[in-house]
Write a protein that holds these residues in place. Sequence first.
Motif, PDB file in Angstrom:
ATOM      1  N   LEU A 139       6.297  24.414  16.641  1.00 13.31           N
ATOM      2  CA  LEU A 139       4.845  24.288  16.727  1.00 13.31           C
ATOM      3  C   LEU A 139       4.180  25.466  17.446  1.00 13.31           C
ATOM      4  N   GLY A 140       4.976  26.282  18.107  1.00 11.87           N
ATOM      5  CA  GLY A 140       4.414  27.428  18.815  1.00 11.87           C
ATOM      6  C   GLY A 140       3.654  27.058  20.076  1.00 11.87           C
ATOM      7  N   MET A 141       3.954  25.909  20.660  1.00 12.14           N
ATOM      8  CA  MET A 141       3.186  25.429  21.800  1.00 12.14           C
ATOM      9  C   MET A 141       3.388  26.282  23.050  1.00 12.14           C
ATOM     10  N   THR A 142       4.627  26.693  23.292  1.00  9.81           N
ATOM     11  CA  THR A 142       4.878  27.494  24.486  1.00  9.81           C
ATOM     12  C   THR A 142       4.184  28.839  24.394  1.00  9.81           C
ATOM     13  N   ASP A 143       4.222  29.450  23.204  1.00 11.67           N
ATOM     14  CA  ASP A 143       3.535  30.728  23.022  1.00 11.67           C
ATOM     15  C   ASP A 143       2.033  30.578  23.249  1.00 11.67           C
ATOM     16  N   ALA A 144       1.469  29.495  22.721  1.00 10.04           N
ATOM     17  CA  ALA A 144       0.030  29.269  22.876  1.00 10.04           C
ATOM     18  C   ALA A 144      -0.339  29.058  24.340  1.00 10.04           C
ATOM     19  N   LEU A 145       0.463  28.262  25.060  1.00 13.48           N
ATOM     20  CA  LEU A 145       0.202  28.033  26.477  1.00 13.48           C
ATOM     21  C   LEU A 145       0.366  29.311  27.283  1.00 13.48           C
ATOM     22  N   GLY A 146       1.391  30.093  26.929  1.00 12.30           N
ATOM     23  CA  GLY A 146       1.626  31.338  27.639  1.00 12.30           C
ATOM     24  C   GLY A 146       0.466  32.306  27.479  1.00 12.30           C
ATOM     25  N   LEU A 147      -0.084  32.366  26.268  1.00 13.00           N
ATOM     26  CA  LEU A 147      -1.228  33.244  26.035  1.00 13.00           C
ATOM     27  C   LEU A 147      -2.414  32.814  26.900  1.00 13.00           C
ATOM     28  N   MET A 148      -2.616  31.504  27.005  1.00 17.62           N
ATOM     29  CA  MET A 148      -3.735  30.989  27.790  1.00 17.62           C
ATOM     30  C   MET A 148      -3.513  31.180  29.288  1.00 17.62           C
ATOM     31  N   LEU A 149      -2.361  30.715  29.783  1.00 14.48           N
ATOM     32  CA  LEU A 149      -2.153  30.610  31.215  1.00 14.48           C
ATOM     33  C   LEU A 149      -1.640  31.892  31.860  1.00 14.48           C
ATOM     34  N   VAL A 150      -0.740  32.585  31.173  1.00 15.12           N
ATOM     35  CA  VAL A 150      -0.155  33.793  31.760  1.00 15.12           C
ATOM     36  C   VAL A 150      -1.016  35.019  31.467  1.00 15.12           C
ATOM     37  N   THR A 151      -1.332  35.226  30.178  1.00 21.64           N
ATOM     38  CA  THR A 151      -2.126  36.398  29.807  1.00 21.64           C
ATOM     39  C   THR A 151      -3.606  36.207  30.121  1.00 21.64           C
ATOM     40  N   GLY A 152      -4.173  35.100  29.628  1.00 19.38           N
ATOM     41  CA  GLY A 152      -5.614  34.911  29.721  1.00 19.38           C
ATOM     42  C   GLY A 152      -6.128  34.589  31.106  1.00 19.38           C
ATOM     43  N   ILE A 153      -5.297  33.967  31.955  1.00 16.70           N
ATOM     44  CA  ILE A 153      -5.743  33.595  33.300  1.00 16.70           C
ATOM     45  C   ILE A 153      -5.022  34.411  34.368  1.00 16.70           C
ATOM     46  N   SER A 154      -3.701  34.287  34.446  1.00 20.42           N
ATOM     47  CA  SER A 154      -2.961  34.905  35.547  1.00 20.42           C
ATOM     48  C   SER A 154      -3.105  36.416  35.568  1.00 20.42           C
ATOM     49  N   GLU A 155      -2.727  37.068  34.468  1.00 18.92           N
ATOM     50  CA  GLU A 155      -2.768  38.528  34.438  1.00 18.92           C
ATOM     51  C   GLU A 155      -4.204  39.040  34.504  1.00 18.92           C
ATOM     52  N   PHE A 156      -5.122  38.336  33.872  1.00 19.19           N
ATOM     53  CA  PHE A 156      -6.533  38.731  33.921  1.00 19.19           C
ATOM     54  C   PHE A 156      -7.061  38.713  35.351  1.00 19.19           C
ATOM     55  N   CYS A 157      -6.503  37.822  36.173  1.00 22.94           N
ATOM     56  CA  CYS A 157      -6.940  37.698  37.558  1.00 22.94           C
ATOM     57  C   CYS A 157      -6.068  38.510  38.520  1.00 22.94           C
ATOM     58  N   GLY A 158      -5.288  39.449  37.987  1.00 23.31           N
ATOM     59  CA  GLY A 158      -4.515  40.335  38.847  1.00 23.31           C
ATOM     60  C   GLY A 158      -3.242  39.733  39.384  1.00 23.31           C
ATOM     61  N   LEU A 159      -2.670  38.773  38.640  1.00 22.41           N
ATOM     62  CA  LEU A 159      -1.419  38.129  39.035  1.00 22.41           C
ATOM     63  C   LEU A 159      -0.339  38.388  37.978  1.00 22.41           C
ATOM     64  N   PRO A 160       0.238  39.581  37.967  1.00 21.17           N
ATOM     65  CA  PRO A 160       1.260  39.877  36.960  1.00 21.17           C
ATOM     66  C   PRO A 160       2.557  39.110  37.179  1.00 21.17           C
TER      67      PRO A 160
END
Length: 247
Positions: A139-160
């Motif tokens: 279903l691609g759920m982990t990829d979708a969550l990762g895009l939201m939470l890791v890329t879209g929120i964490s990294e965007f907020c300076g948390l690599p």
Amino acid sequence: MAAHTLLVLAHPRTDSLTAQVAARLHARIEDEGGTVDVLDLYAEGFDPALRPEDEPDWENREKVYSPEVRAHMDRVLAADDIVVVFPVWWFTPPAILKGWIDRVWNYGFAYGRSRPRLAGRRLLWLALMGGTPEEIARLGMTDALGLMLVTGISEFCGLPDARLRVLHGTELSGVPVELRAGRVAELLDEAERTLAEELPDANAATATTTATTATTAAATTTAIAAATAATPAATTTENTVNEEPAR
């Protein structure tokens, strides 16, 4: 110096599997000498609705947000590590968790500055999903969550240094009652291993943070209640992918 962890829990029931996972991680961190601020969004009555007082002002990054939001910002700033434990419903985190991000991880605080205020912190998103690894991958759920939470929120907020990990097979209604306690024990052990893998040496401060410039957040009085290992039997289950609220 012992590390301080902000442990965010997003589930309405204190006897849920999600709450049990958070309780295990809480105990693990404290057993290793760290300190923990448990932010139980439901138990603390956090309002996830974004209203004008907390709406970003793109012309004023110094906007003073509501007292509730400022208190939560202080708790984030006080942390060396942030661990967020949540079920996946409808392919996304619960609305209360999304609302916490909307209101607290706001412009001028979590993003919008040349030197991110949250830089240096480690962040673990720990998601509970009902499906098998094969179902989730299809279903691609982990990829979708990762895009939201890791890329879209964490990294965007300076948390690599942010990770998303998933506990699979958390739907217990299809597990025979006599086997549920064993399955819960397996999942709790897996959660503890995940913490050790993703946040090694969580009992020692490993990051330079800006917490010293923030008001130290008061220790939370929220305690995760002791949870029962079993849930009522169910003859059928319609949803084996999402972590159900009935858990």
